[in-house]
Design a protein around this motif. Structure first.
Motif, PDB file in Angstrom:
ATOM      1  N   LYS A 273      15.259   4.023  10.160  1.00  0.00           N
ATOM      2  CA  LYS A 273      15.765   3.145  11.229  1.00  0.00           C
ATOM      3  C   LYS A 273      16.770   2.124  10.693  1.00  0.00           C
ATOM      4  CE  LYS A 273      13.492   3.800  15.309  1.00  0.00           C
ATOM      5  NZ  LYS A 273      13.640   5.250  15.400  1.00  0.00           N
ATOM      6  N   GLY A 274      17.083   2.212   9.408  1.00  0.00           N
ATOM      7  CA  GLY A 274      18.111   1.349   8.844  1.00  0.00           C
ATOM      8  C   GLY A 274      17.573   0.089   8.195  1.00  0.00           C
ATOM      9  N   LEU A 275      16.251  -0.089   8.149  1.00  0.00           N
ATOM     10  CA  LEU A 275      15.690  -1.274   7.516  1.00  0.00           C
ATOM     11  C   LEU A 275      15.662  -1.085   5.997  1.00  0.00           C
ATOM     12  CD1 LEU A 275      12.723  -1.663   9.996  1.00  0.00           C
ATOM     13  CD2 LEU A 275      14.627  -3.258   9.777  1.00  0.00           C
ATOM     14  N   SER A 276      15.808  -2.178   5.257  1.00  0.00           N
ATOM     15  CA  SER A 276      15.589  -2.077   3.806  1.00  0.00           C
ATOM     16  C   SER A 276      14.100  -2.273   3.563  1.00  0.00           C
ATOM     17  CB  SER A 276      16.435  -3.096   3.047  1.00  0.00           C
ATOM     18  OG  SER A 276      16.007  -4.393   3.348  1.00  0.00           O
ATOM     19  N   VAL A 277      13.546  -1.402   2.730  1.00  0.00           N
ATOM     20  CA  VAL A 277      12.087  -1.298   2.638  1.00  0.00           C
ATOM     21  C   VAL A 277      11.646  -1.287   1.178  1.00  0.00           C
ATOM     22  CG1 VAL A 277      10.077   0.088   3.278  1.00  0.00           C
ATOM     23  CG2 VAL A 277      12.093   0.114   4.748  1.00  0.00           C
ATOM     24  N   LYS A 278      10.609  -2.067   0.909  1.00  0.00           N
ATOM     25  CA  LYS A 278      10.008  -2.083  -0.426  1.00  0.00           C
ATOM     26  C   LYS A 278       8.534  -1.741  -0.258  1.00  0.00           C
ATOM     27  CE  LYS A 278      11.864  -5.318  -3.043  1.00  0.00           C
ATOM     28  NZ  LYS A 278      12.177  -6.625  -3.642  1.00  0.00           N
ATOM     29  N   VAL A 279       8.027  -0.805  -1.056  1.00  0.00           N
ATOM     30  CA  VAL A 279       6.592  -0.485  -1.053  1.00  0.00           C
ATOM     31  C   VAL A 279       5.981  -1.054  -2.324  1.00  0.00           C
ATOM     32  CG1 VAL A 279       4.869   1.364  -1.105  1.00  0.00           C
ATOM     33  CG2 VAL A 279       6.930   1.637   0.286  1.00  0.00           C
ATOM     34  N   LEU A 280       4.904  -1.811  -2.163  1.00  0.00           N
ATOM     35  CA  LEU A 280       4.181  -2.364  -3.315  1.00  0.00           C
ATOM     36  C   LEU A 280       2.825  -1.693  -3.396  1.00  0.00           C
ATOM     37  CD1 LEU A 280       4.953  -6.163  -2.687  1.00  0.00           C
ATOM     38  CD2 LEU A 280       6.200  -4.572  -4.178  1.00  0.00           C
ATOM     39  N   GLU A 281       2.579  -1.002  -4.486  1.00  0.00           N
ATOM     40  CA  GLU A 281       1.318  -0.272  -4.641  1.00  0.00           C
ATOM     41  C   GLU A 281       0.539  -0.871  -5.810  1.00  0.00           C
ATOM     42  OE1 GLU A 281      -0.796   2.008  -3.469  1.00  0.00           O
ATOM     43  OE2 GLU A 281      -1.852   1.938  -5.396  1.00  0.00           O
ATOM     44  N   ARG A 282      -0.739  -1.133  -5.589  1.00  0.00           N
ATOM     45  CA  ARG A 282      -1.541  -1.822  -6.617  1.00  0.00           C
ATOM     46  C   ARG A 282      -1.727  -0.977  -7.873  1.00  0.00           C
ATOM     47  NH1 ARG A 282      -6.668   0.184  -5.909  1.00  0.00           N
ATOM     48  NH2 ARG A 282      -7.713  -1.513  -6.987  1.00  0.00           N
ATOM     49  N   GLU A 283      -1.797   0.358  -7.700  1.00  0.00           N
ATOM     50  CA  GLU A 283      -1.925   1.221  -8.885  1.00  0.00           C
ATOM     51  C   GLU A 283      -0.790   2.247  -8.877  1.00  0.00           C
ATOM     52  OE1 GLU A 283      -6.023   2.442  -8.988  1.00  0.00           O
ATOM     53  OE2 GLU A 283      -6.605   0.510  -9.834  1.00  0.00           O
ATOM     54  N   GLU A 284      -1.174   3.546  -8.729  1.00  0.00           N
ATOM     55  CA  GLU A 284      -0.110   4.561  -8.666  1.00  0.00           C
ATOM     56  C   GLU A 284       0.068   5.003  -7.226  1.00  0.00           C
ATOM     57  OE1 GLU A 284      -0.312   8.038 -11.378  1.00  0.00           O
ATOM     58  OE2 GLU A 284      -1.693   6.756 -12.466  1.00  0.00           O
ATOM     59  N   ILE A 285       1.304   5.272  -6.866  1.00  0.00           N
ATOM     60  CA  ILE A 285       1.583   5.746  -5.510  1.00  0.00           C
ATOM     61  C   ILE A 285       0.762   7.000  -5.198  1.00  0.00           C
ATOM     62  CG2 ILE A 285       3.396   7.000  -4.200  1.00  0.00           C
ATOM     63  CD1 ILE A 285       3.845   4.075  -3.998  1.00  0.00           C
ATOM     64  N   GLY A 286       0.138   6.992  -4.047  1.00  0.00           N
ATOM     65  CA  GLY A 286      -0.528   8.194  -3.553  1.00  0.00           C
ATOM     66  C   GLY A 286      -1.683   8.681  -4.394  1.00  0.00           C
ATOM     67  N   ARG A 287      -2.363   7.782  -5.113  1.00  0.00           N
ATOM     68  CA  ARG A 287      -3.505   8.227  -5.933  1.00  0.00           C
ATOM     69  C   ARG A 287      -4.808   7.564  -5.474  1.00  0.00           C
ATOM     70  NH1 ARG A 287      -2.570  12.606  -9.427  1.00  0.00           N
ATOM     71  NH2 ARG A 287      -4.381  11.855 -10.577  1.00  0.00           N
TER      72      ARG A 287
ATOM     73  N   GLY B 107       0.826  -1.209   0.000  1.00  0.00           N
ATOM     74  CA  GLY B 107       0.000   0.000   0.000  1.00  0.00           C
ATOM     75  C   GLY B 107       0.854   1.250   0.000  1.00  0.00           C
ATOM     76  N   GLY B 108       0.671   2.077  -1.033  1.00  0.00           N
ATOM     77  CA  GLY B 108       1.473   3.297  -1.171  1.00  0.00           C
ATOM     78  C   GLY B 108       0.650   4.552  -0.987  1.00  0.00           C
ATOM     79  N   GLY B 109      -0.202   4.549   0.042  1.00  0.00           N
ATOM     80  CA  GLY B 109      -0.895   5.772   0.454  1.00  0.00           C
ATOM     81  C   GLY B 109      -0.119   6.449   1.566  1.00  0.00           C
ATOM     82  N   VAL B 110      -0.762   7.391   2.236  1.00  0.00           N
ATOM     83  CA  VAL B 110      -0.040   8.165   3.243  1.00  0.00           C
ATOM     84  C   VAL B 110       0.456   7.271   4.380  1.00  0.00           C
ATOM     85  CG1 VAL B 110      -2.065   8.848   4.620  1.00  0.00           C
ATOM     86  CG2 VAL B 110      -0.085  10.356   4.510  1.00  0.00           C
ATOM     87  N   ILE B 111      -0.302   6.239   4.732  1.00  0.00           N
ATOM     88  CA  ILE B 111       0.119   5.370   5.836  1.00  0.00           C
ATOM     89  C   ILE B 111       1.315   4.516   5.406  1.00  0.00           C
ATOM     90  CG2 ILE B 111      -0.583   3.438   7.324  1.00  0.00           C
ATOM     91  CD1 ILE B 111      -1.943   6.036   8.138  1.00  0.00           C
ATOM     92  N   GLY B 112       1.191   3.855   4.249  1.00  0.00           N
ATOM     93  CA  GLY B 112       2.284   3.005   3.789  1.00  0.00           C
ATOM     94  C   GLY B 112       3.572   3.794   3.580  1.00  0.00           C
ATOM     95  N   LEU B 113       3.453   4.975   2.996  1.00  0.00           N
ATOM     96  CA  LEU B 113       4.659   5.778   2.733  1.00  0.00           C
ATOM     97  C   LEU B 113       5.273   6.316   4.022  1.00  0.00           C
ATOM     98  CD1 LEU B 113       3.526   7.799  -0.433  1.00  0.00           C
ATOM     99  CD2 LEU B 113       5.090   5.851  -0.366  1.00  0.00           C
ATOM    100  N   ALA B 114       4.427   6.706   4.973  1.00  0.00           N
ATOM    101  CA  ALA B 114       4.963   7.221   6.251  1.00  0.00           C
ATOM    102  C   ALA B 114       5.708   6.108   6.984  1.00  0.00           C
ATOM    103  CB  ALA B 114       3.832   7.790   7.115  1.00  0.00           C
ATOM    104  N   VAL B 115       5.127   4.908   6.975  1.00  0.00           N
ATOM    105  CA  VAL B 115       5.803   3.774   7.621  1.00  0.00           C
ATOM    106  C   VAL B 115       7.113   3.482   6.879  1.00  0.00           C
ATOM    107  CG1 VAL B 115       5.655   1.303   8.123  1.00  0.00           C
ATOM    108  CG2 VAL B 115       3.651   2.761   8.512  1.00  0.00           C
ATOM    109  N   ALA B 116       7.061   3.507   5.553  1.00  0.00           N
ATOM    110  CA  ALA B 116       8.258   3.196   4.752  1.00  0.00           C
ATOM    111  C   ALA B 116       9.394   4.171   5.053  1.00  0.00           C
ATOM    112  CB  ALA B 116       7.901   3.241   3.268  1.00  0.00           C
ATOM    113  N   TRP B 117       9.041   5.447   5.054  1.00  0.00           N
ATOM    114  CA  TRP B 117      10.070   6.478   5.298  1.00  0.00           C
ATOM    115  C   TRP B 117      10.708   6.296   6.672  1.00  0.00           C
ATOM    116  CZ3 TRP B 117       8.808  11.753   7.675  1.00  0.00           C
ATOM    117  CH2 TRP B 117       9.931  12.566   7.693  1.00  0.00           C
ATOM    118  N   ARG B 118       9.878   6.146   7.681  1.00  0.00           N
ATOM    119  CA  ARG B 118      10.393   6.015   9.046  1.00  0.00           C
ATOM    120  C   ARG B 118      11.153   4.698   9.232  1.00  0.00           C
ATOM    121  NH1 ARG B 118      10.866  11.023  10.713  1.00  0.00           N
ATOM    122  NH2 ARG B 118       9.140  11.817  11.960  1.00  0.00           N
ATOM    123  N   ALA B 119      10.697   3.631   8.576  1.00  0.00           N
ATOM    124  CA  ALA B 119      11.387   2.339   8.717  1.00  0.00           C
ATOM    125  C   ALA B 119      12.775   2.409   8.069  1.00  0.00           C
ATOM    126  CB  ALA B 119      10.563   1.232   8.078  1.00  0.00           C
TER     127      ALA B 119
END
Ligand code: GLY
Length: 368
Positions: A29-43, A14-26
């Motif tokens: 913290k040094g974690l490697s992070v992949k965001v998978l969005e079903r359509e377009e990010i943030g749309r 999920g690449g909405g505000v929640i998924g992206l906020a978690v991704a950025w903060r994670a």
């Protein structure tokens, strides 16, 4: 990013505000992070949201209301710092406007209901002030003479979710988060014992391995298969129609956010306004309707007649993710390595900073 991401520590669905906020903060913290969005990010839903940061104005009676209020107050307090950090990390603005919010009543019945709302907020020690109609109109001359009573919530503000989304995407990219669009997740993958997450399977068949999976797919969370039924959380879509308006004369018709029975009007700094929103239980149906728009305009016009002059820029429809009690699911799931960050219903923008903090603390194994 120079160290290269191969198999992500964390996959965020999920690449909405929640998924992206978690991704950025994670990632921070040094974690490697992949965001998978079903359509377009943030749309998706976040793109349609108005961006009210209004835990006091939206406070509700009951146990679910109490939980939501606690979360909302914590997250609202985090927003100024979150916004400043995000602006630094992305180089973009997020449109935080510290204007406060007015709750409005237009007749005797609504005024009585508003008095009860005021007493409720005051009993909880929340910042809320009773304003006679004349005082409300002094503060907001655009209000109609028919306004009977108002409550001012001076600490309830707003941001522009579209700016927030753009900034989050940029901050994620700058930090080295891998973002994949049109990567719809079909199912969560579990180990042979069915007790631990090992990754996700995309609708196209590809396997994406991960030690940790965050489900931040909002209204679409329930479409992700692979979890045993007792490990699932029920999330339903709740349709909202919303108008974006612009004052050709520039800003000034309204400074504060105003809320009233049947809607809200959120001013931006540039003379544009967001008028929302219908609340409809129609599944994944996304058609805008004449009736929905008529109601929004009629209610708003009774309280702010000057909206007559505004130009209609956009009519959009979003799907809020609602859980059975409309409070969000944040934190570990019943399966090891699975984390929920979904079901934020009407509060996704408000709750993004806190959700990210809570989820990332779990991901990184440290207390929030
Ligand atoms: N947060 C406003 C709405 O859901 O309409």
């Amino acid at each position: 990013m120079s160290d290269g991401i191969r198999s992500a520590d964390v996959v965020i669905v999920g690449g909405g505000v929640i998924g992206l906020a978690v991704a950025w903060r994670a990632r921070e913290k040094g974690l490697s992070v992949k965001v998978l969005e079903r359509e377009e990010i943030g749309r998706g839903t976040s793109y349609v949201a108005a961006g009210m940061l209004a835990p006091v104005a939206e406070a509700e009676f009951g146990a679910a209301g109490k939980r939501l209020l606690e979360l909302g107050l914590r997250s609202a307090e985090m927003w100024p710092g979150f916004a400043a950090e995000l602006e630094r990390a992305s180089g973009g603005e997020v449109g935080l406007l510290r204007t406060g919010t007015l709750l409005l009543a237009r007749d005797e019945d609504e005024a009585r209901a508003l008095e009860r709302q005021l007493a409720f907020r005051q009993s909880l020690g929340l910042p809320a002030e009773r304003l006679l109609a004349s005082a409300a109109r002094e503060r907001e001359p655009g209000l109609a003479p028919t306004v009977r009573l108002a409550i001012e919530c001076p600490e309830d503000h707003s941001v522009d979710p579209r700016l927030v989304l753009a900034a989050l995407r940029q901050a994620c990219e700058n930090a080295g988060v891998e973002i994949r669009e049109r990567a719809a997740v079909e199912s969560v993958e579990l180990d042979d014992a069915g007790t631990r997450v090992t990754g996700v399977i995309l609708r196209a068949g590809e396997r994406v391995p991960a030690g940790l999976v965050v489900l931040a797919a909002g209204a679409w969370t329930g479409q992700i298969a692979g979890l045993p039924s007792d490990a699932q959380i029920s999330v339903r879509p709740v349709k909202g129609q919303i108008l974006r308006l612009r004052d050709p004369a520039g800003p000034g018709l309204l400074r504060r956010v105003v809320r009233f029975q049947g809607g809200y009007l959120v001013p931006r700094a540039d003379g544009s306004y967001v008028l929302g929103a219908t609340v409809e239980e129609k599944g994944f149906e996304l058609s805008p309707t004449a009736g929905g728009v008529y109601e929004l305009l009629r209610e708003a016009h009774e309280l702010v007649p000057g909206i007559d002059e505004l130009q209609i820029e956009e009519l959009s429809v979003g799907l809020r993710p609602g859980t059975p009690d409309n409070t969000p699911a944040i934190g570990p799931g019943a399966v090891d390595g699975l984390m929920w960050a979904t079901g934020h219903y009407r509060n996704g923008i408000l709750l993004a900073p806190l959700t990210a903090e809570l989820v990332v603390a779990e991901l990184a194994g440290v207390p929030a």
